[in-house]
Design an enzyme around this catalytic site. Structure first.
Site, PDB file in Angstrom:
ATOM      1  N   TYR A   1       0.804  -1.232   0.000  1.00  0.00           N
ATOM      2  CA  TYR A   1       0.000   0.000   0.000  1.00  0.00           C
ATOM      3  C   TYR A   1       0.833   1.277   0.000  1.00  0.00           C
ATOM      4  CZ  TYR A   1      -4.310  -2.581   0.324  1.00  0.00           C
ATOM      5  OH  TYR A   1      -5.371  -3.401   0.024  1.00  0.00           O
TER       6      TYR A   1
ATOM      7  N   GLU B   1      -8.459  -7.260   4.757  1.00  0.00           N
ATOM      8  CA  GLU B   1      -7.710  -8.344   4.111  1.00  0.00           C
ATOM      9  C   GLU B   1      -7.032  -9.235   5.158  1.00  0.00           C
ATOM     10  OE1 GLU B   1      -5.484  -6.007   1.284  1.00  0.00           O
ATOM     11  OE2 GLU B   1      -7.368  -5.402   0.337  1.00  0.00           O
TER      12      GLU B   1
ATOM     13  N   VAL C   1     -18.731  -9.026 -12.767  1.00  0.00           N
ATOM     14  CA  VAL C   1     -18.049  -8.527 -13.969  1.00  0.00           C
ATOM     15  C   VAL C   1     -16.797  -9.366 -14.183  1.00  0.00           C
ATOM     16  CG1 VAL C   1     -16.872  -6.543 -15.005  1.00  0.00           C
ATOM     17  CG2 VAL C   1     -18.910  -6.182 -13.588  1.00  0.00           C
TER      18      VAL C   1
ATOM     19  N   PRO D   1     -11.777  -6.017 -14.730  1.00  0.00           N
ATOM     20  CA  PRO D   1     -11.445  -5.146 -13.595  1.00  0.00           C
ATOM     21  C   PRO D   1     -12.701  -4.521 -13.004  1.00  0.00           C
ATOM     22  CG  PRO D   1     -10.131  -4.593 -15.528  1.00  0.00           C
ATOM     23  CD  PRO D   1     -11.162  -5.571 -15.975  1.00  0.00           C
TER      24      PRO D   1
HETATM   25  P1  FAD Z   1      -6.057 -11.718 -22.362  1.00  0.00           P
HETATM   26  O1  FAD Z   1      -4.695 -11.960 -22.883  1.00  0.00           O
HETATM   27  O2  FAD Z   1      -6.208 -11.148 -21.000  1.00  0.00           O
HETATM   28  O3  FAD Z   1      -6.895 -10.904 -23.412  1.00  0.00           O
HETATM   29  C1  FAD Z   1      -8.234 -10.535 -23.138  1.00  0.00           C
HETATM   30  C2  FAD Z   1      -8.878  -9.986 -24.395  1.00  0.00           C
HETATM   31  O4  FAD Z   1      -8.213  -8.788 -24.780  1.00  0.00           O
HETATM   32  C3  FAD Z   1      -8.773 -10.946 -25.581  1.00  0.00           C
HETATM   33  O5  FAD Z   1     -10.044 -11.004 -26.198  1.00  0.00           O
HETATM   34  C4  FAD Z   1      -7.747 -10.311 -26.495  1.00  0.00           C
HETATM   35  O6  FAD Z   1      -8.053 -10.548 -27.857  1.00  0.00           O
HETATM   36  C5  FAD Z   1      -7.891  -8.848 -26.172  1.00  0.00           C
HETATM   37  N1  FAD Z   1      -6.635  -8.099 -26.365  1.00  0.00           N
HETATM   38  C6  FAD Z   1      -5.385  -8.516 -26.089  1.00  0.00           C
HETATM   39  N2  FAD Z   1      -4.491  -7.534 -26.368  1.00  0.00           N
HETATM   40  C7  FAD Z   1      -5.206  -6.488 -26.848  1.00  0.00           C
HETATM   41  C8  FAD Z   1      -4.873  -5.187 -27.313  1.00  0.00           C
HETATM   42  N3  FAD Z   1      -3.613  -4.779 -27.332  1.00  0.00           N
HETATM   43  N4  FAD Z   1      -5.897  -4.402 -27.730  1.00  0.00           N
HETATM   44  C9  FAD Z   1      -7.174  -4.804 -27.687  1.00  0.00           C
HETATM   45  N5  FAD Z   1      -7.546  -6.010 -27.256  1.00  0.00           N
HETATM   46  C10 FAD Z   1      -6.581  -6.847 -26.842  1.00  0.00           C
HETATM   47  N6  FAD Z   1     -13.277 -16.433 -18.047  1.00  0.00           N
HETATM   48  C11 FAD Z   1     -13.725 -17.657 -18.396  1.00  0.00           C
HETATM   49  O7  FAD Z   1     -13.453 -18.126 -19.509  1.00  0.00           O
HETATM   50  N7  FAD Z   1     -14.467 -18.418 -17.522  1.00  0.00           N
HETATM   51  C12 FAD Z   1     -14.796 -17.966 -16.278  1.00  0.00           C
HETATM   52  O8  FAD Z   1     -15.481 -18.654 -15.528  1.00  0.00           O
HETATM   53  C13 FAD Z   1     -14.323 -16.679 -15.880  1.00  0.00           C
HETATM   54  N8  FAD Z   1     -14.597 -16.195 -14.652  1.00  0.00           N
HETATM   55  C14 FAD Z   1     -14.138 -14.960 -14.286  1.00  0.00           C
HETATM   56  C15 FAD Z   1     -14.436 -14.482 -13.011  1.00  0.00           C
HETATM   57  C16 FAD Z   1     -13.988 -13.242 -12.615  1.00  0.00           C
HETATM   58  C17 FAD Z   1     -14.341 -12.722 -11.230  1.00  0.00           C
HETATM   59  C18 FAD Z   1     -13.206 -12.459 -13.512  1.00  0.00           C
HETATM   60  C19 FAD Z   1     -12.714 -11.099 -13.080  1.00  0.00           C
HETATM   61  C20 FAD Z   1     -12.901 -12.932 -14.775  1.00  0.00           C
HETATM   62  C21 FAD Z   1     -13.359 -14.182 -15.179  1.00  0.00           C
HETATM   63  N9  FAD Z   1     -13.061 -14.702 -16.441  1.00  0.00           N
HETATM   64  C22 FAD Z   1     -13.542 -15.930 -16.812  1.00  0.00           C
HETATM   65  C23 FAD Z   1     -12.194 -13.965 -17.384  1.00  0.00           C
HETATM   66  C24 FAD Z   1     -10.744 -14.469 -17.238  1.00  0.00           C
HETATM   67  O9  FAD Z   1     -10.221 -14.059 -15.976  1.00  0.00           O
HETATM   68  C25 FAD Z   1      -9.799 -13.920 -18.328  1.00  0.00           C
HETATM   69  O10 FAD Z   1      -9.960 -12.524 -18.380  1.00  0.00           O
HETATM   70  C26 FAD Z   1     -10.072 -14.541 -19.692  1.00  0.00           C
HETATM   71  O11 FAD Z   1      -9.828 -15.927 -19.653  1.00  0.00           O
HETATM   72  C27 FAD Z   1      -9.185 -13.908 -20.767  1.00  0.00           C
HETATM   73  O12 FAD Z   1      -7.848 -14.075 -20.382  1.00  0.00           O
HETATM   74  P2  FAD Z   1      -6.735 -14.340 -21.484  1.00  0.00           P
HETATM   75  O13 FAD Z   1      -5.415 -14.301 -20.802  1.00  0.00           O
HETATM   76  O14 FAD Z   1      -7.062 -15.513 -22.325  1.00  0.00           O
HETATM   77  O15 FAD Z   1      -6.896 -13.083 -22.420  1.00  0.00           O
END
Ligand code: FAD
Length: 404
Positions: free
Chosen positions: A95, A137, A396, A399
């Protein structure tokens, strides 16, 4: 307690923070990662690149400032963020650096407008809030440490089963490598994965809702593969899980967290999901069945088509078996086969007129999850229907942000 003058100064300058949210957020993270590059491992780097995280942070700062004299109203937000912090292993020592860097970013972006009086007031407000988070926390760390099957930090789990649920969603059944007990989640909670992926410069942290009823043997998460789209790259962690992680492989997870959980009232319950937002809803539905609920349950799911409709057979089986469970499906892009076999109840997106035909007439508790535009529509419809805020619960998948 903050002095009245401090509160007044913070509230009066909160709009300036809001007006400069993106610039303050961006500058904050740039400076933070310069000072402590290792913190990149704790923050979602894709959300940094897309700008979602910096804006979300600055919005939270604005919200905190604007409501500094009504912290009671921020309680649900504070609880949600404290749960995420516990899952991400945020500790009291983080923090100080964050607060100092935030003030530097505000000073730099607001320039001469950020007088010493204003910066002092925001500094005091930050420390007051930081104390609240640190205390909350600490309790959460203690609880999860003390609970049977609980743990702090990251615990190794092996993938006991990997099961495709649709063209884009795959479930992972996770069992603890140490063979000891696991703390059963509350339905609606999520696990946090710490993924160390070969070739990636940072550790990636991602949250995944648990998609099955609580039990003492395994956790199940169900992950949508984020394919490249509109020139954006493929999602890093979801593709890693789909492509590289197989049965027997070991992954690291924080203990279940989250405030999006079924509250105990005995009134009808409506679960509405879009796309992969089905995951916490399935956990809730399976839990209600496991508990032999007498509540009327309405389960509504929206997807493009049957190709990407996960867990369809399970929901249909439950709706066929239990007279108090009704299930409805909306497809926005049904296939020819979906049409021929009438695999859906509504074609197109969920709208108010159609929802009116399937929702219970009496008061109900609503839980919903899906893409942000989907949740905004659902939320507006429910508000228009007179459903009070305390009966509209949502998660959501990104974030901290609002759909109001
Ligand atoms: P990331 O690499 O994080 O990319 C996310 C998206 O951004 C992609 O579509 C990608 O194409 C796009 N992107 C990447 N770079 C760029 C850029 N430069 N410009 C524009 N767009 C871009 N997910 C699930 O599948 N199942 C769940 O049950 C689930 N539960 C969740 C619960 C909570 C409380 C939260 C907060 C999230 C949850 N999620 C869930 C979402 C999960 O945490 C991830 O965010 C998700 O799997 C995507 O992660 P990733 O690393 O594959 O994609």
């Amino acid at each position: 307690m903050l002095a009245p003058q401090t509160i007044e100064t913070v509230k009066a300058t909160a709009p300036a923070i809001q007006a400069n949210a993106a610039a303050i957020g961006n500058r904050f993270y740039e400076m933070l990662f310069e000072k402590a590059p290792e913190l990149r491992n704790m923050f979602n780097q894709t959300n940094q690149e897309t700008g979602v995280q910096p804006e979300a942070l600055a919005y939270s700062v604005y919200q905190a400032g604007a409501n500094i004299d009504r912290l009671k109203e921020l309680r649900p937000t504070i609880e949600r963020i404290a749960e995420k912090h516990r899952a991400l292993d945020v500790r009291p020592e983080h923090y100080g650096l964050v607060g100092e860097t935030l003030l530097e970013a505000v000073e730099e972006v607001l320039g001469d407008a950020a007088t010493p009086e204003i910066l002092d007031a925001w500094g005091e407000a930050y420390h007051a809030l930081a104390d609240i988070f640190i205390q909350k926390e600490a309790v959460k760390y203690e609880e999860v440490e003390a609970a049977r099957g609980g743990w702090t930090g990251y615990r190794p789990f092996y993938v006991a089963e990997k099961v495709p649920e649709s063209d884009v969603i795959t479930s992972f059944y996770l069992k603890p490598q140490d063979g000891e007990a696991i703390i059963p989640q509350q339905p609606g909670q999520y696990l946090t994965l710490q993924a160390d992926i070969e070739g990636e410069p940072y550790t990636h942290m991602r949250h995944y809702s648990l998609s099955d009823a609580p039990n003492e043997n395994y956790y199940r998460i169900s992950v949508k593969r984020e394919d490249p789209e509109n020139g954006n790259p493929a999602g890093i962690v979801s593709n890693y899980l789909h492509r590289d992680v197989n049965e027997g492989d070991v992954l690291l997870f924080a203990a279940p967290a989250g405030e999006f959980v079924i509250e105990t009232e005995e009134m009808p319950i409506v679960l509405i999901s879009g796309g992969v937002g089905i995951t916490p809803m399935m956990s809730m539905l399976n839990t209600l069945v496991q508990e032999d609920t007498k509540r009327n349950v309405t389960f509504i799911h929206a997807a493009d088509s049957s190709k990407v409709h996960a867990m369809k057979a399970r929901v249909e089986q439950l709706a066929d078996t239990y007279s108090n469970i009704e299930a409805y499906t909306c497809y926005s892009a049904p296939t020819e086969n979906d049409r021929t076999h009438r695999m859906f109840d509504k074609e197109g997106f969920i709208d108010a007129d159609w929802l009116e035909t399937v929702l219970p007439e009496e008061q109900a508790d609503f839980y919903f999850c899906g893409p942000i535009p989907f949740m905004k529509v659902v939320n507006e419809i429910l508000k228009d229907r007179g459903v009070p805020a305390e009966r509209r619960h949502y998660e959501v998948f990104g974030p901290e942000s609002t759909i109001e």
